[in-house]
Design a protein around this motif. Structure first.
Motif, short mmCIF file in Angstrom:
data_model
loop_
_atom_site.label_atom_id
_atom_site.label_comp_id
_atom_site.label_asym_id
_atom_site.label_seq_id
_atom_site.Cartn_x
_atom_site.Cartn_y
_atom_site.Cartn_z
N ILE A 96 0.85 -1.19 0.00
CA ILE A 96 0.00 0.00 0.00
C ILE A 96 0.89 1.25 0.00
O ILE A 96 1.79 1.37 0.83
N SER A 97 0.61 2.15 -0.92
CA SER A 97 1.34 3.41 -1.02
C SER A 97 0.48 4.54 -0.45
O SER A 97 -0.63 4.77 -0.92
N GLU A 98 0.98 5.20 0.57
CA GLU A 98 0.29 6.38 1.11
C GLU A 98 1.17 7.60 0.86
O GLU A 98 2.25 7.72 1.43
N TYR A 99 0.70 8.47 -0.04
CA TYR A 99 1.49 9.66 -0.38
C TYR A 99 0.68 10.94 -0.29
O TYR A 99 1.17 12.01 -0.64
N GLY A 100 -0.58 10.87 0.15
CA GLY A 100 -1.28 12.09 0.53
C GLY A 100 -2.28 12.66 -0.44
O GLY A 100 -2.89 13.69 -0.16
N PHE A 101 -2.51 12.01 -1.59
CA PHE A 101 -3.55 12.49 -2.51
C PHE A 101 -4.11 11.31 -3.30
O PHE A 101 -3.54 10.21 -3.30
N VAL A 102 -5.25 11.55 -3.96
CA VAL A 102 -5.98 10.46 -4.62
C VAL A 102 -6.09 10.78 -6.11
O VAL A 102 -6.96 11.53 -6.54
N ASP A 103 -5.22 10.20 -6.89
CA ASP A 103 -5.11 10.53 -8.31
C ASP A 103 -5.65 9.44 -9.23
O ASP A 103 -5.47 9.53 -10.44
N GLU A 104 -6.31 8.45 -8.67
CA GLU A 104 -6.88 7.37 -9.48
C GLU A 104 -8.28 7.04 -8.97
O GLU A 104 -8.54 7.14 -7.76
N PRO A 105 -9.21 6.63 -9.85
CA PRO A 105 -10.55 6.24 -9.39
C PRO A 105 -10.47 5.10 -8.38
O PRO A 105 -9.65 4.18 -8.50
N GLY A 106 -11.30 5.19 -7.35
CA GLY A 106 -11.34 4.15 -6.35
C GLY A 106 -10.18 4.15 -5.38
O GLY A 106 -10.00 3.18 -4.63
N ARG A 107 -9.39 5.22 -5.36
CA ARG A 107 -8.23 5.28 -4.48
C ARG A 107 -8.58 5.96 -3.16
O ARG A 107 -9.30 6.96 -3.13
N TRP A 108 -8.02 5.41 -2.08
CA TRP A 108 -8.06 6.04 -0.76
C TRP A 108 -6.66 6.49 -0.40
O TRP A 108 -5.68 5.82 -0.73
N ASP A 109 -6.54 7.63 0.26
CA ASP A 109 -5.26 8.04 0.81
C ASP A 109 -5.51 8.97 1.99
O ASP A 109 -6.66 9.29 2.32
N HIS A 110 -4.41 9.36 2.63
CA HIS A 110 -4.47 10.13 3.86
C HIS A 110 -3.49 11.28 3.77
O HIS A 110 -2.29 11.07 3.56
#
Length: 345
Positions: A175-189
């Motif tokens: 899982i990559s958490e980098y702080g933004f959501v640039d793809e459909p269906g993506r979660w991030d923090h």
């Protein structure tokens, strides 16, 4: 220092641009009783300024009578969306959900993401958000580390304090958490900047030593004395040490759930703008401790659930513990040496 409304709006605009928000798309801002008003106001203005159709969905808090902490990650039971079909429908109809409430570790979040909606969690204080605005460089670095995990079949972790942990890999994704959501269906923090995976079910073995100065979350405290965890067949079977170990044992026992002791996610921090030492500089009820989770070179491990990765453990107990000074190897190759990240070329 406080952050101005102007600066926070600019920070939100940057994150929304990285998240590829387009004019005409629907943004729903999810809020609850603990949502910071400045964060909410800046998010609404930023989304509107980019031409989005903006809604706010405010839901009452839950689990307050069960949790021992006000931290939104301290008790992962039901969420305000549980059984709330109307709210779920509104979120599924959105292109982007700005989660200022915390849906993490909920089946409702999975359902919303499965339809292509993007979800960005942002619950840290405004000052932390403004200091840790994500960048494209963060994404590239985290994705490169995730590719290394995906190719590996074993992670080992050692430390001068005595940690010796072996974790077979391959059953669960990186899982990559980098702080933004640039793809459909993506979660991030936002904020983040770290990589993680889960050991194969029931396979982690060894010993983890939480040394003096390492951090326990959601306690949001620095360990005063070493805590030694014996790890057998994927579970922490012993928690030994002094007062800190006793307090951790007592806290975890309140959940009355053997799955709380399972080794959950494992990985390392990649965010140079996050700092281990700031935990004592913020109101402990205001922050969930993302600096501690993301600071560069930590080894971050967790106890508790794995349902975020497709597993079956949905325990309400979730403990995150970043350790400093560790050496992390993938298939024998160092990726972190004594707390220093070795970026892969």
């Amino acid at each position: 220092m406080p952050v101005s409304d102007y600066e926070l709006i600019q920070a939100w605009q940057q994150v929304l641009k990285l998240s590829r928000l387009q004019a005409g798309q629907t943004v729903t801002v999810l809020t609850s009783a603990a949502t910071h008003p400045q964060t909410l106001g800046a998010a609404l203005i930023a989304a509107q300024s980019m031409g989005a159709v903006v809604n706010r969905l405010d839901l009452p808090p839950v689990n307050g009578e069960k949790a021992l902490s006000r931290d939104s990650l301290a008790y992962l039971g039901t969420t305000p969306l549980t059984g709330n079909k109307a709210a779920i429908a509104a979120l599924k109809a959105s292109d982007l959900v700005l989660d200022l409430m915390t849906l993490l570790f909920s089946p409702e979040q999975h359902e919303i993401l499965a339809g292509g909606t993007k979800i960005l969690l942002a619950v840290e204080p405004p000052e932390v958000l403004a200091r840790l605005v994500p960048t494209e460089a963060d994404r590239a670095r985290v994705k490169a580390a995730a590719a290394c995990i995906e190719a590996a079949r074993e992670m080992t972790v050692t430390s001068p304090a005595g940690t010796e942990l072996r974790c077979p890999l391959g059953e669960f994704p990186a899982i990559s958490e980098y702080g933004f959501v640039d793809e459909p269906g993506r979660w991030d923090h936002w904020p983040s900047g770290f990589v993680l995976t889960w050991p194969n079910e029931g396979a982690a073995q060894g010993r983890i030593v939480i040394d003096r100065g390492d951090i326990l979350l959601p306690q949001k405290s620095y360990a005063a004395d070493p805590i030694v965890l014996t790890v057998e067949n994927g579970y922490a079977t012993k928690i030994e040490g002094g007062v800190d170990a006793e307090l951790l044992r007592e806290y975890m026992a309140t959940f009355d759930d053997p799955e709380a002791y399972a080794i959950s996610h494992i990985g390392w921090g990649l965010q140079p703008r996050a700092h281990r030492g700031v935990l004592g500089l913020y109101d402990r009820e205001a922050t969930i401790g993302m600096d501690a989770r993301a600071y560069e070179g930590n080894f971050l491990f967790s106890l508790g659930p794995n349902n975020e990765a497709g597993g079956n453990r949905a325990t309400a107990c979730h403990i995150d513990i970043p350790l400093r000074g560790c050496t992390v190897k993938l298939d024998g190759a160092e990726v972190v040496r004594a707390g220093k990240v070795l970026d892969q070329k």
